[in-house]
Design an enzyme around this catalytic site. Structure first.
Site, PDB file in Angstrom:
ATOM      1  N   GLU A  42       0.712  -1.371  -0.112  1.00 40.43           N
ATOM      2  CA  GLU A  42       0.025   0.124   0.137  1.00 40.43           C
ATOM      3  C   GLU A  42       0.790   1.152  -0.118  1.00 40.43           C
ATOM      4  OE1 GLU A  42      -3.136   0.159  -0.786  1.00 40.43           O
ATOM      5  OE2 GLU A  42      -3.554  -1.785  -0.557  1.00 40.43           O
ATOM      6  N   TYR A  60      -6.265   6.912   3.749  1.00 38.13           N
ATOM      7  CA  TYR A  60      -6.334   5.660   2.846  1.00 38.13           C
ATOM      8  C   TYR A  60      -5.789   4.593   3.169  1.00 38.13           C
ATOM      9  CZ  TYR A  60      -5.240   2.650  -0.888  1.00 38.13           C
ATOM     10  OH  TYR A  60      -5.416   1.370  -1.468  1.00 38.13           O
ATOM     11  N   ASP A 112      -9.266   6.552  -2.278  1.00 36.55           N
ATOM     12  CA  ASP A 112      -8.407   6.786  -2.955  1.00 36.55           C
ATOM     13  C   ASP A 112      -8.789   7.323  -4.337  1.00 36.55           C
ATOM     14  OD1 ASP A 112      -9.707   4.716  -4.107  1.00 36.55           O
ATOM     15  OD2 ASP A 112      -7.789   4.060  -5.410  1.00 36.55           O
TER      16      ASP A 112
END
Length: 342
Positions: free
Chosen positions: A33, A113, A131
DNA sequence: AAGTCGGGGCG
DNA sequence: CGCCCAGACTT
């Protein structure tokens, strides 16, 4: 049928073979991520594979040399991510991996996020990972007229998505939204005819999906002329560790502002106590950053006397430039000049 | 709220 | 060329 059910039905058969989707390891999800921030999935894949092979656990990463980490990050951009990731890994090695959204968000480099993505995928916590894809999708679903890069517009979408998210499969919900955004609900010419959510989409019914999301106008990048010096001492080149600002903590060649003439290069070198031969301009290129552009002139400048490099400078061989030091893409054409020498 | 921070892919 | 991308952090 609710949005959550529709998107999950669409997602199930279409799960792509992205490597980070094959694990539930919170650390692995975390690494992916961070790499995926503002970076396309296909770009990340090889970086992720190499990184996980080198630093398989948070403890490994916490114990690693920062230089090794940066070398793995070379070319991926936004290098602060690597610095934050390492700082966070040291915390995790000491205190353990946070088990929920709030704990994750407290780590450096993890924002709304990323905390939501990790918590939903690894822990099954029902928080929407908002996002660019989800912002685009929801701005169309609800024809959100506020700019999505402003706090108000974004806040509204966060609330809407957190109402819709699946309580049973929040991770799949979030990842399905990513896929919908990259395959169907694309920025330009979305494939609304194939969209599982078109029945719920205000923009589809009004035939104006392409008018969303609204965005505030962006300003032009500043363009600057710079000169890069390839200072060659018997096959070793002077590089310096950049501090602060652009490309911080990466290695680069000495630079001067503006496009300077060979005489100016000579003068600079003399002032730095080098015994220099005549510098020669060997390349010229343009490098585009997000909001800055470099127009680069490259000089080859052989020198004779040896001066010990100090204070974040060092002399690097061609092989060391390739294999040891993390040099960002902004210098790639200059590196190519060196690699092309005998 | 606005700036800063990379780089590559794609039309 | 300009836009966009599984954003976060500082000012």
């Amino acid at each position: 049928m609710c949005i959550s059910r529709k998107i999950l039905n669409w997602y199930a058969p279409k799960d792509r073979g992205l490597p980070w989707r094959k694990t539930k390891d919170p650390y692995a999800i975390w690494v992916s991520e961070i790499m995926l921030q503002q970076t396309q999935a296909n770009t990340v894949i090889p970086y992720y594979e190499r990184f996980m092979a080198a630093f398989p656990t948070a403890k490994d990463l916490a114990a690693a040399e920062e230089e090794a980490l940066l070398k793995h990050w070379q070319g991926l951009g936004y290098y602060r991510r690597a610095k934050h990731l390492m700082a966070a890994a040291k915390i995790v090695a000491r205190e353990g991996m946070p088990g929920d959204f709030e704990g994750l968000k407290a780590l450096p480099g993890i924002g709304d996020y990323t905390a939501a993505a990790i918590a939903s995928i690894a822990y099954g916590e029902a928080v929407a990972a908002v996002d660019g894809n989800l912002l685009r999708i929801y701005s169309r679903l609800h024809m959100v007229d506020g700019s999505i890069d402003k706090a108000a517009g974004k806040r509204r979408i966060v609330e809407l998505a957190n109402k819709d998210i699946s309580r049973d499969r929040p991770g799949d919900f979030n990842q399905a939204m990513m896929d919908l955004g990259s395959k169907i609900c694309t920025p330009t010419s979305p494939a609304c005819g194939d969209c599982p959510l078109r029945g719920d989409c205000m923009a589809y019914h009004a035939n104006c999906a392409e008018d969303y999301p609204r965005k505030s106008p962006k300003k032009k990048q500043k363009e600057e002329d710079v000169t890069v010096l390839l200072i060659d001492l018997d096959g070793r080149f002077l590089i310096e560790k950049r501090t602060g600002g652009l490309l911080a903590s990466m290695w680069g060649f000495p630079m001067a502002e503006g496009h300077i003439r060979p005489e100016d290069v000579m003068k600079l070198l003399s002032e730095a106590d080098f015994v220099a031969k005549k510098p020669e301009k060997v390349a010229e290129y343009r490098h585009v950053f997000s909001h800055r552009i470099w127009n680069v002139w490259v000089y080859y400048a052989p020198v004779e006397a040896l001066f010990a490099a100090e204070g974040g400078r060092t002399w690097a061989t061609k092989e060391a430039l390739k294999n040891t030091y993390a040099v960002p893409s902004a210098f790639s054409p200059a590196l190519e000049v060196i690699y092309g020498m005998d």
